[in-house]
Design a protein around this motif. Structure first.
Motif, PDB file in Angstrom:
ATOM      1  N   ALA A  80       0.809  -1.221   0.000  1.00 41.02           N
ATOM      2  CA  ALA A  80       0.000   0.000   0.000  1.00 41.02           C
ATOM      3  C   ALA A  80       0.839   1.266   0.000  1.00 41.02           C
ATOM      4  O   ALA A  80       0.398   2.295  -0.507  1.00 41.02           O
ATOM      5  CB  ALA A  80      -0.946  -0.008   1.202  1.00 41.02           C
ATOM      6  N   TRP A  81       2.059   1.223   0.546  1.00 39.22           N
ATOM      7  CA  TRP A  81       2.863   2.447   0.601  1.00 39.22           C
ATOM      8  C   TRP A  81       3.319   2.886  -0.789  1.00 39.22           C
ATOM      9  O   TRP A  81       3.643   4.051  -1.001  1.00 39.22           O
ATOM     10  CB  TRP A  81       4.059   2.278   1.542  1.00 39.22           C
ATOM     11  CG  TRP A  81       5.164   1.381   1.101  1.00 39.22           C
ATOM     12  CD1 TRP A  81       5.167   0.018   1.113  1.00 39.22           C
ATOM     13  CD2 TRP A  81       6.453   1.775   0.604  1.00 39.22           C
ATOM     14  NE1 TRP A  81       6.369  -0.465   0.652  1.00 39.22           N
ATOM     15  CE2 TRP A  81       7.177   0.583   0.345  1.00 39.22           C
ATOM     16  CE3 TRP A  81       7.064   3.007   0.359  1.00 39.22           C
ATOM     17  CZ2 TRP A  81       8.483   0.598  -0.144  1.00 39.22           C
ATOM     18  CZ3 TRP A  81       8.359   3.017  -0.129  1.00 39.22           C
ATOM     19  CH2 TRP A  81       9.054   1.837  -0.375  1.00 39.22           C
ATOM     20  N   LEU A  82       3.296   1.966  -1.748  1.00 44.62           N
ATOM     21  CA  LEU A  82       3.642   2.296  -3.127  1.00 44.62           C
ATOM     22  C   LEU A  82       2.425   2.312  -4.043  1.00 44.62           C
ATOM     23  O   LEU A  82       2.388   3.058  -5.026  1.00 44.62           O
ATOM     24  CB  LEU A  82       4.659   1.286  -3.664  1.00 44.62           C
ATOM     25  CG  LEU A  82       6.068   1.399  -3.069  1.00 44.62           C
ATOM     26  CD1 LEU A  82       6.887   0.173  -3.430  1.00 44.62           C
ATOM     27  CD2 LEU A  82       6.755   2.666  -3.545  1.00 44.62           C
ATOM     28  N   ALA A  83       1.435   1.487  -3.740  1.00 43.31           N
ATOM     29  CA  ALA A  83       0.272   1.359  -4.617  1.00 43.31           C
ATOM     30  C   ALA A  83      -0.882   2.266  -4.220  1.00 43.31           C
ATOM     31  O   ALA A  83      -1.720   2.611  -5.058  1.00 43.31           O
ATOM     32  CB  ALA A  83      -0.215  -0.090  -4.614  1.00 43.31           C
ATOM     33  N   GLY A  84      -0.923   2.674  -2.948  1.00 42.09           N
ATOM     34  CA  GLY A  84      -2.108   3.334  -2.414  1.00 42.09           C
ATOM     35  C   GLY A  84      -2.914   2.319  -1.621  1.00 42.09           C
ATOM     36  O   GLY A  84      -2.792   1.109  -1.819  1.00 42.09           O
ATOM     37  N   THR A  85      -3.750   2.794  -0.708  1.00 40.06           N
ATOM     38  CA  THR A  85      -4.468   1.890   0.168  1.00 40.06           C
ATOM     39  C   THR A  85      -5.641   1.221  -0.546  1.00 40.06           C
ATOM     40  O   THR A  85      -6.216   1.783  -1.470  1.00 40.06           O
ATOM     41  CB  THR A  85      -4.993   2.638   1.408  1.00 40.06           C
ATOM     42  OG1 THR A  85      -5.773   3.764   0.979  1.00 40.06           O
ATOM     43  CG2 THR A  85      -3.855   3.139   2.263  1.00 40.06           C
ATOM     44  N   GLY A  86      -5.966   0.031  -0.092  1.00 40.06           N
ATOM     45  CA  GLY A  86      -7.103  -0.697  -0.646  1.00 40.06           C
ATOM     46  C   GLY A  86      -6.671  -1.811  -1.569  1.00 40.06           C
ATOM     47  O   GLY A  86      -5.708  -1.679  -2.341  1.00 40.06           O
ATOM     48  N   LEU A  87      -7.390  -2.937  -1.513  1.00 41.96           N
ATOM     49  CA  LEU A  87      -7.046  -4.081  -2.339  1.00 41.96           C
ATOM     50  C   LEU A  87      -7.154  -3.782  -3.820  1.00 41.96           C
ATOM     51  O   LEU A  87      -6.420  -4.359  -4.630  1.00 41.96           O
ATOM     52  CB  LEU A  87      -7.952  -5.269  -1.996  1.00 41.96           C
ATOM     53  CG  LEU A  87      -7.859  -5.828  -0.570  1.00 41.96           C
ATOM     54  CD1 LEU A  87      -8.689  -7.084  -0.451  1.00 41.96           C
ATOM     55  CD2 LEU A  87      -6.423  -6.095  -0.178  1.00 41.96           C
ATOM     56  N   ALA A  88      -8.078  -2.876  -4.188  1.00 42.42           N
ATOM     57  CA  ALA A  88      -8.251  -2.543  -5.606  1.00 42.42           C
ATOM     58  C   ALA A  88      -7.012  -1.872  -6.181  1.00 42.42           C
ATOM     59  O   ALA A  88      -6.828  -1.834  -7.405  1.00 42.42           O
ATOM     60  CB  ALA A  88      -9.468  -1.643  -5.791  1.00 42.42           C
ATOM     61  N   GLN A  89      -6.142  -1.339  -5.329  1.00 45.81           N
ATOM     62  CA  GLN A  89      -4.883  -0.753  -5.789  1.00 45.81           C
ATOM     63  C   GLN A  89      -3.699  -1.684  -5.532  1.00 45.81           C
ATOM     64  O   GLN A  89      -2.794  -1.801  -6.355  1.00 45.81           O
ATOM     65  CB  GLN A  89      -4.666   0.602  -5.106  1.00 45.81           C
ATOM     66  CG  GLN A  89      -5.663   1.654  -5.562  1.00 45.81           C
ATOM     67  CD  GLN A  89      -5.554   2.942  -4.760  1.00 45.81           C
ATOM     68  OE1 GLN A  89      -6.054   3.042  -3.654  1.00 45.81           O
ATOM     69  NE2 GLN A  89      -4.914   3.942  -5.336  1.00 45.81           N
ATOM     70  N   VAL A  90      -3.705  -2.350  -4.381  1.00 43.42           N
ATOM     71  CA  VAL A  90      -2.565  -3.197  -4.013  1.00 43.42           C
ATOM     72  C   VAL A  90      -2.441  -4.413  -4.924  1.00 43.42           C
ATOM     73  O   VAL A  90      -1.342  -4.775  -5.360  1.00 43.42           O
ATOM     74  CB  VAL A  90      -2.695  -3.641  -2.536  1.00 43.42           C
ATOM     75  CG1 VAL A  90      -1.663  -4.725  -2.206  1.00 43.42           C
ATOM     76  CG2 VAL A  90      -2.506  -2.443  -1.609  1.00 43.42           C
ATOM     77  N   ILE A  91      -3.560  -5.066  -5.240  1.00 39.60           N
ATOM     78  CA  ILE A  91      -3.506  -6.312  -6.012  1.00 39.60           C
ATOM     79  C   ILE A  91      -2.993  -6.101  -7.438  1.00 39.60           C
ATOM     80  O   ILE A  91      -2.049  -6.783  -7.865  1.00 39.60           O
ATOM     81  CB  ILE A  91      -4.876  -7.019  -5.981  1.00 39.60           C
ATOM     82  CG1 ILE A  91      -5.084  -7.638  -4.593  1.00 39.60           C
ATOM     83  CG2 ILE A  91      -4.981  -8.081  -7.073  1.00 39.60           C
ATOM     84  CD1 ILE A  91      -6.445  -8.250  -4.376  1.00 39.60           C
TER      85      ILE A  91
END
Length: 519
Positions: free
Chosen positions: A488-499
């Motif tokens: 999340a620290w690179l993708a943004g919070t939330g599974l829709a961004q992390v995955i």
């Protein structure tokens, strides 16, 4: 130029993959997804998780015989990529939608609590004269918000801060009573710190086009409704902003872990990574596992005890590493291998606490304040409450006559009110906050069971400046062959961004290893 994947013989690719070892540090969703992507092409994969359980911010807890989510309880449906993973893992039959009922706002000056108005975006109303909006901001707030309709639009440049835009167009009451509860509850951040172009893409452009902020909100909602209708018609499924999984989000973690084992990966928990070093073209990962020895009563002359020993240290050799830990741990592990990362700015990551309560309060069965409550900042010590048995049918069925609520504390720049309390005191504070937010008396003896969870929340992608910070950090990592970082620290919070981010990073790394010949 690197050869295209199609130019590599399948037998050569398979052989290369089988001799390529990737170590993934961190067993949260990002790490598990990245590990699976590597294992799917035949790579040898080792996942190392410091905790005894996998999942990171996705956790389960058993309270009075009911197994429920203690961390993330749902995922955003935008993009469809999380659902696609759920379906890949044969969990489609577990997908559930939240129950209708809506959220409430609490801590409204002169009002107390009221349903969250419908028809807005991030709390910004399309029509300030709506009765549910007027109830919260009052007539003075309504007329101030109406000035938005007669003020000239922004034609040169645009406002970056959501809070500043709302206050300038529609007034402080709209910002403080409608928008701030939403951004604090969703992003743990003040609306002044939220980047409008990330949180509400197209809103600035629509404002310039239609001439008012409320008109821009209505335009975006109309556009979104049309697209959703088309998508639903094509998919023949109902639309929803979020979905959950019957049995809890940990079923996704279990399915990922099981699939990794099926693919031949090694998944180890209770293993702390001390250092990650690049030695030439290879990587060395130093780990430690706590060792204990039981001393019997006969040997000690006292009651049986367990004495700690020196931890067992092991060195793993790898062709590549994927760091899937929270930001602070990732930066420490990569300090020597990726020195350029030290020159990039780190983000503030607040500690959030969620206290889950199992209650014997029959009055709550009627869901007196919908599926949850958001608070006007400064009005309560809790930032939000989720009435789980009202929101999720599977939780209600599992709980029987009991009621389950989750009370959240902490936000950006604001430590959790429970941070300095012991577990019993934290549970009691959550009980009192739940009673105040739900408008129902909850006696101490009504608390059947409780659980307190602590989470380090990575900075959301919608915070002003976070995009530049993430881009700089990612560039520093990608400049070093054989390493990737996800989470999340690179993708943004939330599974829709992390995955999807984890999938992309794993794909970048495996292409470099298998087709470019890097290691």
């Amino acid at each position: 130029m690197s050869p295209e994947p199609s130019s590599v013989e399948p037998s050569d690719l398979a052989a290369r993959a089988a001799h390529t070892h990737v170590v993934v540090v961190g067993g949260g969703i990002g790490g598990l997804v990245a590990a699976r992507e590597c294992a799917k092409v035949g790579m040898r994969v080792t996942v190392l998780e410091a905790e005894e359980t996998l999942g990171g911010s996705i956790r389960r807890v058993d309270l009075d015989g009911v197994t429920i989510d203690a961390g993330a309880e749902s995922y955003a449906t935008r993009g469809g990529l999380v659902r696609a993973l759920v379906e890949e893992l044969d969990l489609a039959d577990r997908i559930v939608l939240p129950k209708p009922g809506g959220a409430w706002l609490a801590g409204i000056p002169g009002v107390g609590a009221a349903p969250l108005p419908v028809g807005g975006i991030l709390g910004i109303p399309a029509n300030p004269f709506q009765p549910d909006v007027r109830r919260i901001i009052g007539w003075s707030g309504v007329w101030r918000a109406y000035l938005d309709r007669v003020r000239p639009p922004l034609t040169i440049g645009h406002q970056l801060s959501l809070g500043k835009l709302v206050a300038s167009r529609m007034g402080a009451k709209v910002r403080d009573r409608l928008v701030a509860p939403v951004t604090t509850g969703v992003y743990s951040a003040s609306p002044d710190d939220v980047d409008i172009d990330v949180a509400a893409p197209g809103l600035n452009a629509a404002l310039t086009r239609v001439g008012s902020l409320s008109g821009a909100v209505q335009t975006l909602r109309d556009d979104a409704a049309e697209k959703a209708s088309e998508a639903q018609a094509a998919a023949k499924t109902p639309g929803a902003a979020v979905e959950g999984l019957s049995g809890g989000m940990s079923t996704l973690v279990d399915a990922l872990a099981a699939d990794l084992v099926r693919l031949g990966a090694e998944v180890r928990t209770g293993v702390r990574v001390r250092t990650v070093r690049k030695t030439g073209a290879r990587w060395s990962v130093e780990t430690e596992v706590a060792a204990e020895v039981e001393v019997t009563a006969e040997e000690s002359g006292e009651s049986a005890a367990t004495d700690p020993l020196e931890p067992v240290v092991e060195e793993l050799d790898a062709d590549a590493v994927i760091i899937a830990t929270p930001e602070s741990a990732a930066r420490k592990l990569l300090a020597s291998a990726v020195p350029a990362l030290a020159t990039t700015e780190s983000a503030s990551s607040p500690e959030i606490e969620i206290v889950t309560l199992v209650l014997d309060v029959p009055e709550l069965a009627a869901a007196p304040r919908g599926t949850g409550v958001l608070t006007v900042p400064g009005s309560h010590t809790a930032k939000a409450l989720t009435h789980s048995t009202a929101k999720w049918g599977w939780v209600r069925d599992a709980a029987g006559a009991r009621q389950i609520v989750r009370v959240s504390f902490g936000a950006q720049g604001e430590p959790a009110a429970t941070a300095g309390l012991d577990d019993a005191a934290a549970a009691d504070l959550a009980r009192r906050e739940a009673a105040a937010l739900l408008g129902v008396a909850i006696a101490p003896e009504a608390v059947i069971a409780s659980h307190r969870g602590r989470f380090i929340q990575s900075q959301p992608a919608s915070i002003i400046g976070s995009g530049g910070r993430r881009t700089a950090a990612r560039a520093a990592v990608e400049a070093v062959p054989g390493v990737a970082a996800v989470g999340a620290w690179l993708a943004g919070t939330g599974l829709a961004q992390v995955i999807p981010d984890a999938r992309d990073e794993a794909d970048r790394l495996r292409r470099a290893l298998l087709w470019d010949g890097e290691s």
